[in-house]
Design a protein around this motif. Structure first.
Motif, short mmCIF file in Angstrom:
data_model
loop_
_atom_site.label_atom_id
_atom_site.label_comp_id
_atom_site.label_asym_id
_atom_site.label_seq_id
_atom_site.Cartn_x
_atom_site.Cartn_y
_atom_site.Cartn_z
N ARG A 36 -10.63 -5.56 -2.99
CA ARG A 36 -9.52 -6.36 -2.47
C ARG A 36 -8.17 -5.76 -2.89
O ARG A 36 -7.22 -5.72 -2.10
CB ARG A 36 -9.64 -7.79 -3.00
CG ARG A 36 -8.57 -8.74 -2.46
CD ARG A 36 -8.72 -10.12 -3.05
NE ARG A 36 -8.61 -10.08 -4.51
CZ ARG A 36 -8.81 -11.13 -5.31
NH1 ARG A 36 -9.17 -12.29 -4.79
NH2 ARG A 36 -8.69 -11.02 -6.61
N ALA A 37 -8.10 -5.27 -4.14
CA ALA A 37 -6.84 -4.69 -4.62
C ALA A 37 -6.46 -3.43 -3.86
O ALA A 37 -5.27 -3.15 -3.63
CB ALA A 37 -6.96 -4.39 -6.12
N LEU A 38 -7.47 -2.66 -3.44
CA LEU A 38 -7.20 -1.39 -2.77
C LEU A 38 -7.09 -1.52 -1.24
O LEU A 38 -6.61 -0.60 -0.58
CB LEU A 38 -8.31 -0.38 -3.10
CG LEU A 38 -8.37 0.06 -4.56
CD1 LEU A 38 -9.61 0.90 -4.80
CD2 LEU A 38 -7.12 0.85 -4.95
N ALA A 39 -7.51 -2.66 -0.71
CA ALA A 39 -7.61 -2.80 0.74
C ALA A 39 -6.26 -2.66 1.44
O ALA A 39 -6.20 -2.16 2.57
CB ALA A 39 -8.25 -4.14 1.10
N ARG A 40 -5.19 -3.08 0.78
CA ARG A 40 -3.87 -3.00 1.41
C ARG A 40 -3.18 -1.67 1.15
O ARG A 40 -1.98 -1.53 1.40
CB ARG A 40 -2.98 -4.15 0.95
CG ARG A 40 -3.40 -5.49 1.52
CD ARG A 40 -2.26 -6.46 1.55
NE ARG A 40 -1.21 -6.05 2.49
CZ ARG A 40 -0.12 -6.76 2.75
NH1 ARG A 40 0.07 -7.92 2.13
NH2 ARG A 40 0.78 -6.33 3.61
N GLN A 41 -3.93 -0.72 0.60
CA GLN A 41 -3.39 0.60 0.31
C GLN A 41 -2.10 0.49 -0.51
O GLN A 41 -1.01 0.86 -0.06
CB GLN A 41 -3.16 1.38 1.60
CG GLN A 41 -4.43 1.58 2.41
CD GLN A 41 -4.21 2.38 3.68
OE1 GLN A 41 -3.16 2.28 4.30
NE2 GLN A 41 -5.21 3.15 4.06
N PRO A 42 -2.22 0.02 -1.75
CA PRO A 42 -1.04 -0.23 -2.58
C PRO A 42 -0.35 1.05 -3.02
O PRO A 42 -0.96 2.13 -3.04
CB PRO A 42 -1.62 -0.99 -3.78
CG PRO A 42 -3.03 -0.48 -3.88
CD PRO A 42 -3.48 -0.30 -2.46
N ARG A 43 0.92 0.91 -3.41
CA ARG A 43 1.67 2.03 -3.99
C ARG A 43 1.36 2.17 -5.47
O ARG A 43 1.63 3.22 -6.07
CB ARG A 43 3.19 1.78 -3.83
CG ARG A 43 3.68 1.67 -2.40
CD ARG A 43 3.66 3.00 -1.67
NE ARG A 43 4.34 4.08 -2.38
CZ ARG A 43 5.65 4.32 -2.33
NH1 ARG A 43 6.43 3.54 -1.57
NH2 ARG A 43 6.18 5.33 -2.97
N LEU A 44 0.82 1.11 -6.07
CA LEU A 44 0.59 1.07 -7.51
C LEU A 44 -0.61 0.17 -7.78
O LEU A 44 -0.73 -0.90 -7.18
CB LEU A 44 1.84 0.52 -8.22
CG LEU A 44 1.78 0.21 -9.71
CD1 LEU A 44 1.57 1.48 -10.51
CD2 LEU A 44 3.07 -0.49 -10.15
N LEU A 45 -1.53 0.60 -8.66
CA LEU A 45 -2.71 -0.18 -9.00
C LEU A 45 -2.63 -0.60 -10.46
O LEU A 45 -2.47 0.24 -11.35
CB LEU A 45 -3.99 0.63 -8.76
CG LEU A 45 -5.32 -0.07 -9.09
CD1 LEU A 45 -5.51 -1.32 -8.23
CD2 LEU A 45 -6.49 0.90 -8.91
N LEU A 46 -2.74 -1.91 -10.72
CA LEU A 46 -2.67 -2.47 -12.07
C LEU A 46 -4.02 -3.09 -12.43
O LEU A 46 -4.55 -3.90 -11.66
CB LEU A 46 -1.57 -3.54 -12.15
CG LEU A 46 -0.17 -3.11 -11.67
CD1 LEU A 46 0.80 -4.27 -11.77
CD2 LEU A 46 0.33 -1.91 -12.48
N LEU A 47 -4.55 -2.72 -13.58
CA LEU A 47 -5.85 -3.21 -14.04
C LEU A 47 -5.65 -3.91 -15.38
O LEU A 47 -5.36 -3.27 -16.39
CB LEU A 47 -6.82 -2.03 -14.20
CG LEU A 47 -6.98 -1.09 -13.00
CD1 LEU A 47 -7.86 0.09 -13.36
CD2 LEU A 47 -7.54 -1.85 -11.81
N ASP A 48 -5.80 -5.23 -15.40
CA ASP A 48 -5.55 -6.03 -16.60
C ASP A 48 -6.88 -6.42 -17.25
O ASP A 48 -7.53 -7.38 -16.83
CB ASP A 48 -4.74 -7.28 -16.24
CG ASP A 48 -4.24 -8.02 -17.48
OD1 ASP A 48 -4.44 -7.50 -18.60
OD2 ASP A 48 -3.66 -9.10 -17.33
N GLU A 49 -7.29 -5.66 -18.26
CA GLU A 49 -8.57 -5.88 -18.95
C GLU A 49 -9.70 -6.06 -17.93
O GLU A 49 -10.48 -7.01 -18.01
CB GLU A 49 -8.49 -7.13 -19.84
CG GLU A 49 -7.46 -7.03 -20.96
CD GLU A 49 -7.97 -6.33 -22.19
OE1 GLU A 49 -9.12 -5.83 -22.17
OE2 GLU A 49 -7.23 -6.27 -23.17
#
Length: 387
Positions: free
Chosen positions: A151-164
């Motif tokens: 879901r986080a990658l589906a919109r082709q983000p400019r930045l990926l944040l992973l919180d624990e």
């Protein structure tokens, strides 16, 4: 000064609701891990990146876009920033299937394309068609986190944040997620920022570590560099450097030392009493003579006779200092042994040694050891006086 080649550049300063200060930069495709104890400010920094918190003062640039400049009154809302975010507890809609959870991130597409793209991302996360139709409660923790990542990658983000993102996943499935993230990174060309408490996880996944404590960014560098050369004693604590000792800096003693940029370190006991042991180490020309210091040595700088191929009574290799010790505790963890050895000449001083394979046989309680300290691995840090 900002690195003009960095794809991500964040600078923040604030005092309330919690102190937060420092600069974070990342290149395209680079994974930066924020490491520190609870309350260090890691998640707050992530919230600044996502637009969920506005710092008192700061700037944030991603590529050619200025997302935040408090002096200029610029602050893009979260929905404009195109940030993918993965949380510790997944954040999935419990009444929707995995497929429809991912499709929520694709509402800008026609319905048919949403389903197609959602399937593509879930397939890339290695979920089966049957698993795609299940609701979160019918999936394992590792599978739920794969859905959240899709879901986080589906919109082709400019930045990926992973919180624990992996802390709620059992150890058996965690390695599979590590491998998946490593595979995805070969295709992703965006900065990735990971928040973690887990030092092993940070070293395994990150290109660069950023050490945080009490809202401050203390040091940034590769995992190997920070482990070998922590900026200060607090960084050494937070990065698990066990072999940390006390001393007094004596500096260069002759022209040969000065020509070779070497200096002398006197080893002291924890209470400050001097000992006869002196070490010739690299001189960075930053310490005054007589400065009290702490110093560390990575495990690679501590060798046993068997590792150097030395017989009893053999002379010391160049740059090595022999230390006689006795093993007093040993923990056997699978094919690895972690031992603590007391130095015979230095009361109250211990060495921490970890060995695997046949070398484990040398680490048995009560066993005497000759340990060679390679002075090239010694890193010296001044003790800051209060006030």
């Amino acid at each position: 000064m900002a690195d003009p080649t960095a794809l991500l550049h964040l600078h923040v300063e604030q005092h309330r609701p919690m102190p937060l200060r420092g600069t974070l930069e990342a290149e395209a495709g680079e994974l930066v891990a924020l490491l520190g104890p609870s309350g260090a400010g890691k998640t707050s920094l992530l919230r600044c990146l996502a637009g969920l918190m506005r710092p008192e003062r700061g700037t944030l640039r991603v590529g050619d876009e200025l997302w935040l400049d408090t002096d200029a009154g610029v602050c893009w809302p979260p929905q404009r920033r195109r940030v993918g975010m993965v949380f510790q507890h997944y954040g999935l809609m419990p009444h929707l299937s995995a497929l429809h959870n991912v499709a929520l991130a694709l509402l800008h597409l026609p319905p048919a394309q949403r389903q197609q793209q959602a399937r593509r991302w879930l397939d890339q996360m290695r979920l089966t068609p049957a698993q795609m139709q299940r609701r979160p409660a019918e999936l394992s923790g590792g599978q739920q986190q794969r859905v959240a990542l899709a879901r986080a990658l589906a919109r082709q983000p400019r930045l990926l944040l992973l919180d624990e993102p992996f802390s709620a996943v059992d150890a058996m499935h965690r390695q599979g997620l590590y491998d998946l993230l490593a595979d995805l990174r070969r295709e992703l060309v965006i900065p990735i920022v990971l928040v973690t408490h887990d030092l092993h996880e940070a070293r395994q996944l990150a290109d660069r570590l950023v050490i945080m404590d009490q809202g401050a960014l203390l040091q940034s560098g590769t995992p190997a560099h920070i482990h070998r050369s922590p900026r200060n004693a607090r960084v050494a604590d937070l990065t698990g450097v066990r072999n940390r000792f006390h001393g007094v800096w004596l500096g260069p003693q002759d022209d040969a030392d000065r020509a070779q940029r070497m200096g002398w370190l006197q080893w002291t006991l924890p209470e400050g009493q001097p000992t006869p042991l002196r070490l010739r180490v690299r001189d960075k020309d930053r310490l005054p003579t007589g400065q009290r210091v702490t110093w560390v040595v990575q495990g690679d700088g501590l060798k046993l006779d068997a590792e150097l191929g030395l017989a009893a009574g053999a002379p010391a290799p160049d740059g090595h200092t022999p230390l006689m010790a006795t093993v007093h505790t040993a923990r056997h963890l699978g094919d690895t042994t972690m031992a603590v050895a007391a130095l015979q000449a230095l009361p109250g001083v211990e060495l921490h040694l970890t060995r695997s394979g046949p070398l484990r046989q040398h680490l048995q309680p009560g066993q005497p050891l000759r340990v060679w300290l390679d002075c090239a691995w010694v890193h010296v840090m001044p003790i800051r006086q209060p006030g």
